[in-house]
Design a protein around this motif. Structure first.
Motif, PDB file in Angstrom:
ATOM      1  N   ALA A  79     103.492  53.582  24.371  1.00  0.00           N
ATOM      2  CA  ALA A  79     102.366  53.527  23.442  1.00  0.00           C
ATOM      3  C   ALA A  79     102.820  53.883  22.031  1.00  0.00           C
ATOM      4  O   ALA A  79     102.368  53.287  21.049  1.00  0.00           O
ATOM      5  N   SER A  80     103.728  54.869  21.925  1.00  0.00           N
ATOM      6  CA  SER A  80     104.228  55.290  20.606  1.00  0.00           C
ATOM      7  C   SER A  80     104.998  54.174  19.921  1.00  0.00           C
ATOM      8  O   SER A  80     104.871  53.959  18.711  1.00  0.00           O
ATOM      9  N   GLU A  81     105.799  53.440  20.681  1.00  0.00           N
ATOM     10  CA  GLU A  81     106.565  52.332  20.112  1.00  0.00           C
ATOM     11  C   GLU A  81     105.640  51.214  19.631  1.00  0.00           C
ATOM     12  O   GLU A  81     105.874  50.603  18.584  1.00  0.00           O
ATOM     13  N   ASN A  83     102.482  51.662  18.721  1.00  0.00           N
ATOM     14  CA  ASN A  83     101.775  52.237  17.577  1.00  0.00           C
ATOM     15  C   ASN A  83     102.613  52.151  16.297  1.00  0.00           C
ATOM     16  O   ASN A  83     102.126  51.742  15.242  1.00  0.00           O
ATOM     17  N   GLN A  84     103.875  52.490  16.398  1.00  0.00           N
ATOM     18  CA  GLN A  84     104.765  52.490  15.231  1.00  0.00           C
ATOM     19  C   GLN A  84     105.082  51.072  14.759  1.00  0.00           C
ATOM     20  O   GLN A  84     105.126  50.797  13.556  1.00  0.00           O
ATOM     21  N   LYS A  87     101.581  49.373  13.603  1.00  0.00           N
ATOM     22  CA  LYS A  87     100.805  50.168  12.645  1.00  0.00           C
ATOM     23  C   LYS A  87      99.318  50.231  13.033  1.00  0.00           C
ATOM     24  O   LYS A  87      98.431  50.193  12.178  1.00  0.00           O
ATOM     25  N   PRO A  89      96.401  52.618  14.695  1.00  0.00           N
ATOM     26  CA  PRO A  89      96.188  54.048  14.934  1.00  0.00           C
ATOM     27  C   PRO A  89      96.445  54.436  16.383  1.00  0.00           C
ATOM     28  O   PRO A  89      96.143  53.660  17.303  1.00  0.00           O
ATOM     29  N   ARG A  90      97.015  55.626  16.573  1.00  0.00           N
ATOM     30  CA  ARG A  90      97.458  56.062  17.905  1.00  0.00           C
ATOM     31  C   ARG A  90      96.328  56.042  18.933  1.00  0.00           C
ATOM     32  O   ARG A  90      96.481  55.531  20.038  1.00  0.00           O
ATOM     33  N   THR A  91      95.159  56.613  18.553  1.00  0.00           N
ATOM     34  CA  THR A  91      94.032  56.666  19.505  1.00  0.00           C
ATOM     35  C   THR A  91      93.564  55.256  19.866  1.00  0.00           C
ATOM     36  O   THR A  91      93.225  54.977  21.020  1.00  0.00           O
ATOM     37  N   THR A  93      95.422  52.579  19.865  1.00  0.00           N
ATOM     38  CA  THR A  93      96.467  51.970  20.699  1.00  0.00           C
ATOM     39  C   THR A  93      96.255  52.299  22.167  1.00  0.00           C
ATOM     40  O   THR A  93      96.321  51.418  23.034  1.00  0.00           O
ATOM     41  N   TYR A  94      95.972  53.577  22.471  1.00  0.00           N
ATOM     42  CA  TYR A  94      95.717  53.985  23.858  1.00  0.00           C
ATOM     43  C   TYR A  94      94.467  53.298  24.407  1.00  0.00           C
ATOM     44  O   TYR A  94      94.428  52.881  25.579  1.00  0.00           O
TER      45      TYR A  94
END
Length: 299
Positions: A79-81, A83-84, A87, A89-91, A93-94
């Motif tokens: 998920a972090s990859e 998200n980065q 671009k 937002p992290r929430t 993305t999940y």
């Protein structure tokens, strides 16, 4: 500005191409890219834009489409990859990954951190289609029980009170559904439209319904697409004078009228249905006047 996803994938393809050329030199077995394939960033960008539009037709949002394309073309990622790289937002993305999993087009792999992978495109689209079919079947099964339940509730006032109302229709599915409802009648149907409008009707069951009607009249701005009218009685079709604008497209049934709201800037078709007596009268008046000025279609 070019999308981050397109740039990433373009670089990946360049790296793959370089690796494949090296493998040719060393004799390592590999699949070589077609030399005639245009891998320019501009063409990749256009391809991804088209894919995104098509995926949205299957019910995916813009960001959901981007995540699915990223995983489908760039491989298994956390998920972090995602998200980065995109671009997003992290929430969000999940939330997107959770939604895509529920749709059955993305799967999660056990581990820490959890990694996600896209289901192959053919299987993914089949999964979405089957899911929608199941929803429709479920609604069809619930229809009868809902109607029975509805009838158990007493009506407060038995007097029929016809109120004038309107309904906005967005997209071909809503519009075609309403037109099919209107054409399922024994009353006369009046239709006016240009060449493209009737070509669109041809690819639905709307014209099939019209062919079965006892009373109908059609006004069209062109006779270039004669195949559209091949099963329709030509005596009921007339060609509008050449100076008439192509923007007219509406359907009249008794006290109902559905007319398209022409706007070339909009992706989806938009129409309005109404049982307004004033609107119905004005549209009928225009139709009858144009009918008198129009020529019969050549058989």
């Amino acid at each position: 500005m070019r999308s981050k996803l397109s740039t990433i994938l373009h670089m990946q393809m360049i790296n793959q191409s370089n690796a494949q050329k090296w493998e040719m030199v060393t004799g390592t077995k590999s699949v070589i890219l077609d030399e005639s394939q245009d891998l320019s960033l501009e063409n990749i960008e256009k391809s991804f834009e088209k894919i995104q539009v098509e995926l949205e037709k299957f019910g995916l949002s813009t960001n959901q489409s981007k995540v699915y394309m990223f995983l489908g073309k760039y491989g298994t990622k956390t998920a972090s990859e995602i998200n980065q790289a995109l671009k997003i937002p992290r929430t969000e993305t999940y939330h997107i990954l959770s939604t895509l999993q529920s749709k059955g087009i993305v799967s999660a792999m056990f581990g820490h951190p959890v990694k996600f992978t896209a289901i192959e495109i053919t299987n993914a689209m089949t999964q979405i289609i089957n899911s929608e079919k199941q929803k429709i079947r479920k609604l069809e099964n619930q229809k009868t029980s809902l109607i029975k339940l509805w009838k158990t509730v007493p009506v407060g006032n038995n007097e029929e009170n016809i109120e004038e109302k309107f309904q906005m229709l967005q997209g071909e599915n809503q519009i075609n559904s309403k037109i099919n409802e209107m054409t399922n009648t024994q009353k006369e149907i009046l239709i006016i439209g240009n060449e493209k409008d009737f070509a669109d009707f041809y690819h639905t069951n709307i014209l099939d319904n019209i062919e079965k009607l006892k009373k109908f009249r059609i006004l069209t701005t062109s006779t270039k697409i004669n195949y559209v009218y091949e099963n329709i009685n030509k005596e009921n079709v007339k060609v509008l004078p050449e100076q008439i604008t192509d923007n007219l497209c509406y359907i009249i049934k008794d006290n109902e009228v559905l007319f398209y709201l022409k706007n070339n800037s909009k992706k989806e078709s938009t129409a309005m249905w109404t049982n307004s007596s004033a609107m119905n009268y004005s549209k009928k008046l225009l139709f009858e006047e144009l009918w008198e000025k129009s020529k019969e279609m050549k058989k």
